[in-house]
Design a protein around this motif. Structure first.
Motif, PDB file in Angstrom:
ATOM      1  N   GLY A  74       0.810  -1.211   0.000  1.00  0.00           N
ATOM      2  CA  GLY A  74       0.000   0.000   0.000  1.00  0.00           C
ATOM      3  C   GLY A  74       0.841   1.258   0.000  1.00  0.00           C
ATOM      4  N   ALA A  75       0.155   2.394   0.076  1.00  0.00           N
ATOM      5  CA  ALA A  75       0.815   3.701   0.122  1.00  0.00           C
ATOM      6  C   ALA A  75       0.134   4.539   1.191  1.00  0.00           C
ATOM      7  CB  ALA A  75       0.727   4.392  -1.232  1.00  0.00           C
ATOM      8  N   PHE A  76       0.888   5.338   1.877  1.00  0.00           N
ATOM      9  CA  PHE A  76       0.358   6.092   3.018  1.00  0.00           C
ATOM     10  C   PHE A  76      -0.745   7.060   2.611  1.00  0.00           C
ATOM     11  CE2 PHE A  76       3.875   8.583   1.366  1.00  0.00           C
ATOM     12  CZ  PHE A  76       3.411   9.885   1.401  1.00  0.00           C
ATOM     13  N   TRP A  77      -0.710   7.541   1.348  1.00  0.00           N
ATOM     14  CA  TRP A  77      -1.696   8.512   0.897  1.00  0.00           C
ATOM     15  C   TRP A  77      -2.943   7.863   0.288  1.00  0.00           C
ATOM     16  CZ3 TRP A  77      -1.893   6.937  -4.028  1.00  0.00           C
ATOM     17  CH2 TRP A  77      -0.720   6.454  -4.629  1.00  0.00           C
ATOM     18  N   CYS A  78      -2.966   6.537   0.228  1.00  0.00           N
ATOM     19  CA  CYS A  78      -4.037   5.798  -0.455  1.00  0.00           C
ATOM     20  C   CYS A  78      -5.238   5.590   0.474  1.00  0.00           C
ATOM     21  CB  CYS A  78      -3.483   4.451  -0.938  1.00  0.00           C
ATOM     22  SG  CYS A  78      -4.741   3.274  -1.463  1.00  0.00           S
ATOM     23  N   THR A  79      -6.382   6.174   0.120  1.00  0.00           N
ATOM     24  CA  THR A  79      -7.582   6.053   0.953  1.00  0.00           C
ATOM     25  C   THR A  79      -8.119   4.626   0.958  1.00  0.00           C
ATOM     26  OG1 THR A  79      -8.968   6.744  -0.918  1.00  0.00           O
ATOM     27  CG2 THR A  79      -8.249   8.458   0.612  1.00  0.00           C
ATOM     28  N   HIS A  80      -7.984   3.928  -0.165  1.00  0.00           N
ATOM     29  CA  HIS A  80      -8.461   2.543  -0.218  1.00  0.00           C
ATOM     30  C   HIS A  80      -7.607   1.645   0.679  1.00  0.00           C
ATOM     31  CE1 HIS A  80     -11.530   2.981  -3.305  1.00  0.00           C
ATOM     32  NE2 HIS A  80     -10.717   3.822  -3.914  1.00  0.00           N
ATOM     33  N   CYS A  81      -6.319   1.970   0.787  1.00  0.00           N
ATOM     34  CA  CYS A  81      -5.455   1.215   1.703  1.00  0.00           C
ATOM     35  C   CYS A  81      -5.909   1.419   3.138  1.00  0.00           C
ATOM     36  CB  CYS A  81      -4.001   1.666   1.548  1.00  0.00           C
ATOM     37  SG  CYS A  81      -3.323   1.470  -0.118  1.00  0.00           S
ATOM     38  N   ASN A  82      -6.253   2.661   3.475  1.00  0.00           N
ATOM     39  CA  ASN A  82      -6.735   2.945   4.821  1.00  0.00           C
ATOM     40  C   ASN A  82      -8.052   2.226   5.090  1.00  0.00           C
ATOM     41  OD1 ASN A  82      -6.576   4.409   7.367  1.00  0.00           O
ATOM     42  ND2 ASN A  82      -8.288   5.618   6.605  1.00  0.00           N
ATOM     43  N   ASP A  83      -8.930   2.184   4.085  1.00  0.00           N
ATOM     44  CA  ASP A  83     -10.192   1.452   4.239  1.00  0.00           C
ATOM     45  C   ASP A  83      -9.932  -0.026   4.512  1.00  0.00           C
ATOM     46  OD1 ASP A  83     -11.581   3.774   3.751  1.00  0.00           O
ATOM     47  OD2 ASP A  83     -11.946   3.342   1.632  1.00  0.00           O
ATOM     48  N   GLN A  84      -8.953  -0.593   3.802  1.00  0.00           N
ATOM     49  CA  GLN A  84      -8.622  -2.001   3.999  1.00  0.00           C
ATOM     50  C   GLN A  84      -8.098  -2.238   5.417  1.00  0.00           C
ATOM     51  OE1 GLN A  84      -8.268  -5.034   1.184  1.00  0.00           O
ATOM     52  NE2 GLN A  84      -9.241  -5.247   3.171  1.00  0.00           N
TER      53      GLN A  84
END
Length: 240
Positions: A157-167
């Motif tokens: 993932g990437a720190f700026w990725c909202t979908h990563c945060n959702d996951q």
């Protein structure tokens, strides 16, 4: 939103409300057909961009808007066919095609200009930051995380990725401490910043990406999907 607002006003006018004086019934119906044509064309273009440039990304708003747009288009077309017949409506096919082409060209030009400007922003730098996982993990999520860790599965993932945060929020705090998560931009993003070598070597097309038993899964995934792909069988009936 402006176009949807105009469609709403014209539809109310068509049903007896005097919102736009000076328009007869046929003018309203043809205008609604042309607006529906432009909406359907725009939605088709957005879906094309979504599926070719943002692989693995979901967009509920895009899909909802596309459904509404195409529904409006077919409703208006059906009503006109019933009211004035195919012979008369064929006179307006050229106008519909012209509207569709103009909308498609305008959107293409706008998208090309936007992507060119983004690529030319050479001094852009985004410093890394950490997002806090605030949700609590369910027993199923913790068991699944342990299983994924045991078989060497990884989430990129990437720190700026909202979908990563959702996951991450889907798994919860405790489970994320168990999972093997790889940050692909540990030093930030932008000018002079590079993706981590492991992420480059993996051949990622988007974030997040799961690598499970050598298979890449792009986009945030439901826990049940990750369980199935990894061969996890829960001892508890609970799944979330």
């Amino acid at each position: 939103m402006v176009t949807y607002g105009v469609v709403t006003a014209l539809s109310l006018q068509e049903n007896g409300e005097e919102l736009l004086p000076g328009l007869d019934d046929l003018d309203i119906r043809l205008t609604l057909l042309l607006l529906a044509t432009s909406l359907a064309t725009a939605s088709a273009y957005f879906l094309f961009i979504l599926n070719t440039k943002f692989v693995g990304t979901s967009c509920l708003y895009c899909l909802s808007s596309a459904f509404i747009s195409f529904t409006l288009f077919f409703i208006r077309l059906k009503e006109l066919l019933q009211d004035i017949g195919l012979a008369r409506i064929q006179k307006f096919v050229g106008l519909q095609l012209a509207v569709a082409v103009i909308v498609a060209l305008a959107l293409t030009n706008s998208y090309s200009s936007a992507t060119t400007q983004l690529k030319g922003t050479g001094d852009f730098v985004l410093e890394p930051y950490k997002t806090e996982v605030t949700s609590e993990s369910t027993p199923f999520a913790i068991s699944l995380a342990r299983h994924l860790h045991s078989i060497g599965a990884k989430m990129y993932g990437a720190f700026w990725c909202t979908h990563c945060n959702d996951q991450k929020q889907l798994f919860g705090r405790e489970a994320m401490e168990i999972l093997d998560y790889v940050e692909c931009f540990p030093n930030g993003a932008g000018k002079g910043k590079k993706m981590a070598n492991e992420c480059v070597a993996t051949g990622l097309e988007g974030f997040p990406t799961w690598v499970i038993n050598g298979k890449l899964l792009s986009g945030d995934q439901e826990l049940s999907v990750l369980a199935e792909e990894s061969g996890f069988v829960s001892e508890s009936p609970e799944q979330s």
